[in-house]
Design a protein around this motif. Structure first.
Motif, PDB file in Angstrom:
ATOM      1  N   ASN A   1      -8.213   6.681   2.421  1.00  0.00           N
ATOM      2  CA  ASN A   1      -7.496   5.405   2.318  1.00  0.00           C
ATOM      3  C   ASN A   1      -6.002   5.634   2.128  1.00  0.00           C
ATOM      4  O   ASN A   1      -5.178   4.865   2.641  1.00  0.00           O
ATOM      5  CB  ASN A   1      -8.069   4.553   1.186  1.00  0.00           C
ATOM      6  CG  ASN A   1      -9.435   3.979   1.532  1.00  0.00           C
ATOM      7  OD1 ASN A   1      -9.827   3.893   2.693  1.00  0.00           O
ATOM      8  ND2 ASN A   1     -10.174   3.601   0.514  1.00  0.00           N
TER       9      ASN A   1
ATOM     10  N   PRO B   1       0.785  -1.229   0.000  1.00  0.00           N
ATOM     11  CA  PRO B   1       0.000   0.000   0.000  1.00  0.00           C
ATOM     12  C   PRO B   1       0.823   1.288   0.000  1.00  0.00           C
ATOM     13  O   PRO B   1       0.383   2.299  -0.520  1.00  0.00           O
ATOM     14  CB  PRO B   1      -0.834  -0.105   1.276  1.00  0.00           C
ATOM     15  CG  PRO B   1      -0.886  -1.565   1.580  1.00  0.00           C
ATOM     16  CD  PRO B   1       0.427  -2.115   1.115  1.00  0.00           C
TER      17      PRO B   1
ATOM     18  N   GLN C   1      -4.962   4.281  -4.507  1.00  0.00           N
ATOM     19  CA  GLN C   1      -5.979   3.877  -3.547  1.00  0.00           C
ATOM     20  C   GLN C   1      -7.360   4.016  -4.187  1.00  0.00           C
ATOM     21  O   GLN C   1      -7.723   5.080  -4.686  1.00  0.00           O
ATOM     22  CB  GLN C   1      -5.902   4.746  -2.284  1.00  0.00           C
ATOM     23  CG  GLN C   1      -4.571   4.647  -1.569  1.00  0.00           C
ATOM     24  CD  GLN C   1      -4.340   3.277  -0.987  1.00  0.00           C
ATOM     25  OE1 GLN C   1      -5.202   2.717  -0.309  1.00  0.00           O
ATOM     26  NE2 GLN C   1      -3.177   2.710  -1.241  1.00  0.00           N
TER      27      GLN C   1
ATOM     28  N   CYS D   1     -10.873   7.855  -1.340  1.00  0.00           N
ATOM     29  CA  CYS D   1      -9.530   7.468  -1.791  1.00  0.00           C
ATOM     30  C   CYS D   1      -8.462   8.176  -0.971  1.00  0.00           C
ATOM     31  O   CYS D   1      -7.466   7.554  -0.558  1.00  0.00           O
ATOM     32  CB  CYS D   1      -9.333   7.815  -3.266  1.00  0.00           C
ATOM     33  SG  CYS D   1     -10.312   6.876  -4.441  1.00  0.00           S
TER      34      CYS D   1
END
Length: 160
Positions: A74, A27, A41, A71
């Protein structure tokens, strides 16, 4: 609770769990001890997309702007996953956003304002950034929007 997370709470938001990668990547990564680059994301909420499709067709620009906010939230979770502390953010340097667009849709900057505005609301002056807003034919799992961010951190003893 960090000051950034306290600000999120003031805005009625909570930092979500990090979205697990959909393929072979992580990530976010820290490089040089002071920079974080997130993966793109998607606007996943509890592991699913609230809506799918192209902006300007199945998804309205207003819905897409809200998805860009998700997004960005995140992306902040991804940053925290590698820094443990969002208060280390000196500034958001760059936001890159991708909008799955109907052929005649040209409002990508307005959609990405959702992410930019959220970062500004949460981080204040540190959330002001450079940005690219790109229209694309399709995104993973038919997501309407995808956002990645690059942030600068304060010095730390974290290793790369």
């Amino acid at each position: 609770m960090s000051a950034v997370e306290a600000r999120l709470a003031e805005l009625g938001l909570t930092l979500p769990d990090v979205v697990p990668p959909l393929a072979s990547y992580v990530p976010a990564v820290v490089t040089g001890g002071r920079w974080v680059q997130t993966a793109g994301q998607l606007p996943l909420v509890d592991g699913r997309l609230p809506v799918t499709g192209k902006v300007g067709a199945e998804v309205s620009p207003e819905e897409a702007k809200d998805l860009a906010r998700i997004c960005a939230l995140n992306a902040l979770a991804a940053v925290k996953s590698v820094t443990n502390d969002l208060d280390r953010i000196v500034r958001v340097v760059k936001v890159t956003g991708f909008v799955a667009s109907a052929p005649d849709f040209t409002g990508q900057p307005g959609v990405l304002n959702g992410a930019s505005e959220l970062l500004g609301e949460v981080l204040g002056a540190a959330g002001i950034h450079a940005r690219s807003a790109v229209g694309v034919a399709v995104l993973p799992i038919d997501a309407p929007v995808e956002v990645e961010i690059q942030v600068e951190l304060t010095e730390s003893s974290l290793t790369d």
